[in-house]
Write an enzyme that holds these catalytic residues in place. Structure first.
Site, PDB file in Angstrom:
ATOM      1  N   ASP A  10       0.859  -1.260   0.100  1.00  0.00           N
ATOM      2  CA  ASP A  10      -0.132   0.160   0.095  1.00  0.00           C
ATOM      3  C   ASP A  10       0.773   1.361   0.223  1.00  0.00           C
ATOM      4  O   ASP A  10       1.717   1.428   0.641  1.00  0.00           O
ATOM      5  CB  ASP A  10      -0.846   0.035   1.237  1.00  0.00           C
ATOM      6  N   ASP A 112      -3.081   2.558  -5.799  1.00  0.00           N
ATOM      7  CA  ASP A 112      -2.150   2.392  -4.887  1.00  0.00           C
ATOM      8  C   ASP A 112      -1.767   1.252  -4.168  1.00  0.00           C
ATOM      9  O   ASP A 112      -1.259   1.267  -2.981  1.00  0.00           O
ATOM     10  CB  ASP A 112      -1.953   3.566  -4.179  1.00  0.00           C
ATOM     11  N   GLU A 113      -2.706   0.138  -4.350  1.00  0.00           N
ATOM     12  CA  GLU A 113      -2.533  -0.960  -3.692  1.00  0.00           C
ATOM     13  C   GLU A 113      -2.513  -2.370  -4.535  1.00  0.00           C
ATOM     14  O   GLU A 113      -3.062  -2.460  -5.789  1.00  0.00           O
ATOM     15  CB  GLU A 113      -3.923  -1.301  -2.960  1.00  0.00           C
TER      16      GLU A 113
END
Length: 417
Positions: A10, A112-113
Site C-alpha cells: 500500500d 495504489d494497492e
C-alpha cells in the site's frame, strides 16, 4: 503443501507522495511531504476537494474529501498541488514492475494497492519478512516513495497488517497474532466496516474488533443480514479468496466531469470545457488500448437541473478531435442557453483497439490520431500540462480537466477482495 503467504503493498499517501517525488525530480527543493500540503482541485480558484494530504496537514485536522475552501480555513498556508493523473498511473505501473520480480501472482486492488502471492517463493528469495523489507526499501530507493507492506496467510489479514502503523513499515498479522494486534483496534478500522455499519455497532456497544469477534453471529445476522456474518468472519481473520493475476475488471466506460468555478454562459466556453474533458478521457482510452462506440455528455444548470444526451457511433474511435466533435454536436442539440455549472463526458461500449474499421462515409481522422499519439508521449514524459492547445491561452480554463482516475478501471473495494 506450503502455507500461504500473502503480501499487501500500500503506497503511503499515494497521490501526495507521487506529486512530491515528481516535484523533487523537476528540481523543486521543497518536499511536499514535509509541510502542510494537499493534492486536489485547482490552487488558483481554490475550487475542488482534497484527494490526498501530507502527514503535517493531518495536524490541522484536514481530511480527505473535504473542500479546499474548508482546508484553507484550517491552514491558510496550506500548499495545494494540482493532481496529475497520468503521473499517478505511471507511478502505479512502475510499482507493479518491481513487484513482478518477486512473484508471478500480482493483483492490483486499486491504483495504489497490490496483493502479491509469496507462497513458496521463499525457495527463491528466502525469508518472507526479510524479502518484504527488501521490496519496501527497493521501492523507496528506486522510485522515491514509500509503501507499507502487510504479511499474512490471506488477503484480508495482509491488508489489515499494512494499516497497522505508517509510513514505510512492514507488519505481520498471522492468525495467532489477531488477538494481540487486531482485536484491540476500533471496530471502524476493520475492512468492510464503513460509517453506517460502525454507527450500528457502536449503538450496541460493540466498540472494538475483538468485541465484534465475540458477538453472537446470529445477532449480527439478525441486524445486518449477510453483511453481519461477513464482518464477523473478518473479525476472526477468516477469508480465503485467491490472488487474482491482473486483478482488473472489465472496463465498461471511462468518463470525466467538472464543476466550473463560474457559470458557463456561451457555446464557445462550453465547447472548450468539453474539449478539456475529452482530452483526458481519450488519453485514458489510448493508454489502455480501447476504442469507444458510445459517447454521452451531461450538464447541470445553475438551478441544479441535470440533462444528458448520447450517441451510438457507426465505428469505434479513440481520437480526441473526433470524440470532441461528437460531444459538441450532442451538447448543441441539448443545450437551450441555460447557465451551466457542471459538464461531463463519458465514453462507453468499449472494445480493444487492435483492429480499426474505417468507413467511406465518415471523415478520415488518421492524421489526428498520429498527432494524439505524439502528444501522449510528450505528456507522459513531461506532464499533462507540457503541451496544450492555443485556444486555452487567456481563456481561464484548464486544457485537461476531470476527476480522479476512473475507479471503474480498477477492482472495487468489495468483500470479495
Amino acid at each position: 503443501m506450503s502455507k500461504s503467504i500473502i503480501f499487501h503493498i500500500d503506497v503511503n499517501s499515494a497521490y501526495l507522495s507521487w506529486e512530491a517525488v515528481y516535484h523533487l525530480q523537476q528540481g523543486d527543493p521543497l518536499d511536499l511531504r514535509t509541510v502542510p500540503s494537499v493534492v486536489g482541485g485547482d490552487p488558483l480558484t481554490r475550487h475542488g476537494i482534497v484527494l490526498a494530504k501530507s502527514i503535517p496537514a493531518k495536524e490541522y485536522a484536514i481530511k480527505t474529501g473535504e473542500t479546499l475552501y474548508s482546508a484553507l480555513a484550517k491552514c491558510p498556508d496550506l500548499i495545494i498541488a494540482r493532481p496529475n493523473y497520468l503521473l499517478f498511473r505511471q507511478c502505479s505501473e512502475a510499482l507493479s514492475l518491481i513487484l513482478r520480480d518477486y512473484s508471478p501472482l500480482i493483483q492490483q486492488f486499486s491504483v495504489d494497492e497490490y496483493f502479491l502471492d509469496f507462497t513458496a517463493m521463499d525457495l527463491l528469495f528466502g525469508d518472507p519478512l526479510a524479502t518484504a523489507y527488501k521490496i519496501k526499501d527497493r521501492i523507496r530507493n528506486e522510485l522515491g516513495f514509500t509503501v507499507n507492506i502487510g504479511i499474512s496467510t490471506n488477503k484480508l489479514l495482509a491488508k489489515m497488517a499494512s494499516e497497522l502503523q505508517k509510513p514505510d513499515q512492514v507488519h505481520t498479522l498471522f492468525p495467532e497474532e489477531i488477538a494481540e494486534k487486531m482485536w484491540p483496534l476500533p471496530v471502524g478500522e476493520l475492512f468492510m466496516v464503513g460509517r453506517a455499519t460502525t454507527r450500528q455497532l457502536l449503538s450496541r456497544n460493540i466498540k472494538t474488533i475483538g468485541e465484534l469477534a465475540h458477538t453472537d453471529p446470529r445477532l449480527l445476522k439478525g441486524i445486518m443480514k449477510s453483511h453481519g456474518l461477513l464482518i464477523w468472519n473478518y473479525a476472526h481473520g477468516i477469508e480465503n479468496s485467491p490472488v487474482r493475476p491482473g486483478g482488473r475488471v472489465a472496463v465498461k466506460g471511462m468518463g470525466n466531469s467538472t464543476t466550473t468555478s463560474f457559470d458557463v454562459k456561451n457555446r464557445r466556453e462550453a465547447h472548450l470545457v468539453l474539449l478539456s474533458l475529452v482530452e483526458t478521457v481519450s488519453a485514458r482510452l489510448r493508454h489502455d488500448q480501447y476504442f469507444a462506440r458510445l459517447i454521452s455528455i451531461s450538464f447541470r444548470t445553475h438551478e441544479f437541473l441535470s440533462y444528458s444526451h448520447q450517441r451510438k457511433l457507426s465505428h469505434a474511435t479513440d481520437c480526441t478531435n473526433e470524440l470532441w466533435e461528437i460531444a459538441c454536436q450532442l451538447f448543441d442539440e441539448l443545450w437551450k442557453g441555460q447557465p451551466l455549472r457542471h459538464l461531463g463526458v463519458r465514453a462507453s461500449e468499449l472494445c480493444q483497439n487492435d483492429f480499426l474499421q474505417f468507413s467511406f462515409f465518415t471523415k478520415d481522422y488518421e492524421r489526428d490520431r498520429k498527432v494524439d499519439q505524439a502528444v501522449d508521449i510528450i505528456r507522459q514524459r513531461f506532464g499533462s500540462q507540457a503541451i496544450m492547445r492555443s485556444s486555452y491561452l487567456h481563456s481561464g480554463l484548464k486544457s485537461m480537466t476531470g476527476g480522479v482516475i476512473a475507479e471503474e478501471e480498477y477492482p472495487a473495494m468489495t468483500s470479495l477482495l
